[in-house]
Write an enzyme that holds these catalytic residues in place. Structure first.
Site, PDB file in Angstrom:
ATOM      1  N   TRP A 116     -90.240  56.801 -35.757  1.00 34.51           N
ATOM      2  CA  TRP A 116     -89.144  55.866 -36.007  1.00 34.51           C
ATOM      3  C   TRP A 116     -88.099  56.486 -36.950  1.00 34.51           C
ATOM      4  CZ3 TRP A 116     -88.239  53.573 -40.934  1.00 34.51           C
ATOM      5  CH2 TRP A 116     -87.072  52.808 -40.958  1.00 34.51           C
ATOM      6  N   HIS A 117     -88.574  57.243 -37.948  1.00 30.14           N
ATOM      7  CA  HIS A 117     -87.617  57.876 -38.859  1.00 30.14           C
ATOM      8  C   HIS A 117     -86.720  58.860 -38.104  1.00 30.14           C
ATOM      9  CE1 HIS A 117     -88.468  56.266 -42.768  1.00 30.14           C
ATOM     10  NE2 HIS A 117     -89.765  56.448 -42.611  1.00 30.14           N
ATOM     11  N   GLY A 118     -87.238  59.420 -37.040  1.00 32.66           N
ATOM     12  CA  GLY A 118     -86.452  60.363 -36.261  1.00 32.66           C
ATOM     13  C   GLY A 118     -87.378  61.351 -35.586  1.00 32.66           C
TER      14      GLY A 118
END
Lengths: 398, 78
Positions: free
Chosen positions: A328-330
């Protein structure tokens, strides 16, 4: 027309105070001016997504239409039927825009997706939460207006904290008593000033004054160096004060509007262990992952007896949670490594807690061991933030 | 066996501790007696033993924090 990054520019605060005064006077007199509140919310959303960011504004509108449609359709379906595959499809569809936004730069040389906008993650968390709670029968009726108010609540639109629908609606439909509201105003003012201290003084000191020269020194030296250790601690402080500062603004402004948006941080650096840390750091996000990913996954695995051992089930749950959080952060190696790091750390932590429970009495527990526990946890956390920062990527791979 | 005894038995099982019987107002989350994993076990056992359905959305920790709260909650759901 200009656009504002929320809570960054001093003028943004002046606008906020000016436009919030009627709302404050209203609530003090036991009234909510709902139409005015809505107009102000839309005005601020225009300030955030207007001007050069108009493109993002259009994306936001399309996204909201899509998600509200998903929520509404699913709730309508759920009032009559309850098939698992429909629920799964609804959740997958609800997270599909965010997934595209997250995956696109990873497969397209870092070029961001054209459908993204500031805050898409946080809106997705809220939308998915509504679908899941509808499935559980906890949210029973679809209310278009309340859904929009919840999703688009402007103080938290860009980066949370992530509220819960049922909690939000309770506050929104209610007008706090004068006594209670005065207390909320005091807290709100306190939070905002604490936010100023965190974001404009401490985060500025760590992030803007100290960090660049330390980063430069670490890169000059290359590989392992004391400057890298310095970078780790300085970055960790910057990360905390910057985000905690922002969160305090968002909570403070929410309080002014009579909404008790939950807190995001609770002295994370005095955590006794990693589990404790996740109950104190970015709490609304970790609780979201706990309640909507971990708990549900573990429940599913245990109910269907997929894995015999409790311990293994918990481990699978932890890895799923933290890997997902990493993604989700990347989609970069260091965010995923950050997720893995925390999954491993919490599994070790759990093993230790079990051992400690079994050997209660024979393991010393006093002020000194407590300080030791905090020291270890703090360093493990800072190391994880060094991974998270992406600085190692610069240092070793570019 | 009445509901209270049944709940306490299940709690004792899931927390692996007799403390829940000695102190009915002990906060099982703050004291580290129950975590998310334990919560799921508790939910499942209450479901199996007492036939009550507790959706995860309804498992708000503050409402399930002590043996007394849990007993009251379960009694209201039967």
């Amino acid at each position: 027309m200009v656009s504002f990054q929320p809570y960054v520019n001093p003028i943004y605060f002046l606008y906020l105070i000016a436009f919030l005064i009627p709302i404050i006077i209203g609530i003090l007199n036991g009234k909510r001016f709902r139409v005015y509140e809505t107009i102000i919310s839309l005005l601020f959303i225009c300030l955030i997504f207007g001007g050069p960011k108009l493109h993002e504004g259009f994306n936001l509108i399309l996204y909201i239409i899509f998600e509200v449609l998903m929520i509404g359709l699913y709730m309508r379906y759920r009032s009559k039927h309850n098939q698992t595959w429909v629920f799964v499809v609804a959740v997958l569809l609800a997270i599909s825009p965010l997934s595209i936004v997250k995956i696109t730069p990873a497969i397209n040389n870092g070029i961001p997706s054209i459908i993204g906008f500031l805050g898409i993650s946080y809106l997705t968390f809220k939308a998915v939460q509504m679908i899941m709670e509808s499935r559980d029968g906890s949210i029973k009726k679809f209310d278009l207006m309340l859904t929009l108010q919840f999703l688009l609540f402007f103080p938290t639109i860009s980066s949370g904290p992530i509220d819960r629908y049922r909690r939000f609606v309770k506050d929104y439909q209610n007008v706090p008593s004068q006594e209670k509201y005065l207390e909320m105003l005091q807290k709100g003012i306190f939070y905002i000033f604490q936010g100023f201290l965190y974001k404009f003084l401490l985060a500025y000191l760590f992030g803007t004054v100290l960090l660049p020269p330390i980063a430069h020194a670490a890169l000059q030296h290359g590989g392992m160096s004391w400057a890298l250790v310095g970078y780790m601690y300085t970055y960790s402080m910057d990360l905390f004060f910057d985000f905690a500062g922002y969160s305090l603004f968002a909570v403070g402004i929410s309080y002014f509007m009579g909404i008790e948006t939950p807190m995001n941080f609770n002295k994370p650096f005095i955590s006794h262990n990693i589990k404790d840390f996740w109950n104190r750091w970015h709490m609304t996000l970790s609780f979201w992952f706990r309640d909507y990913v971990y708990m549900r996954l573990v429940f599913f695995m245990m109910k269907h007896k997929l894995i015999k051992s409790r311990i293994t089930t918990a481990i699978v749950g932890y890895f799923a949670l933290f890997l997902l959080m990493g993604f989700w952060h990347g989609v970069t190696w260091y965010y995923i490594a950050y997720g893995l790091f925390h999954a491993i750390a919490i599994v070790i932590n759990d093993t230790w807690l079990r051992f400690k429970k079994k050997h209660k009495g024979s393991i010393p527990s006093n002020k000194l061991t407590e300080i030791f526990a905090i020291f270890i946890t703090f360093n493990v956390v800072c190391l994880s933030f060094l991974i998270f920062s992406g600085f190692l990527d610069k240092l070793f791979f570019s | 066996m009445n509901t209270k005894d049944k709940v306490l038995e299940i709690l004792e099982n899931t927390t692996d501790s007799a403390e829940v019987r000695n102190n009915l107002d002990i906060n099982i989350f703050d004291e580290g007696l129950l975590d998310s994993m334990g919560s799921i076990q508790l939910i499942l056992e209450l479901q199996n033993e007492l036939g009550i359905d507790i959706p995860i959305s309804e498992f708000e920790r503050s409402e399930w924090a002590t043996p007394n709260l849990i007993i009251a909650k379960v009694e209201s759901m039967i």
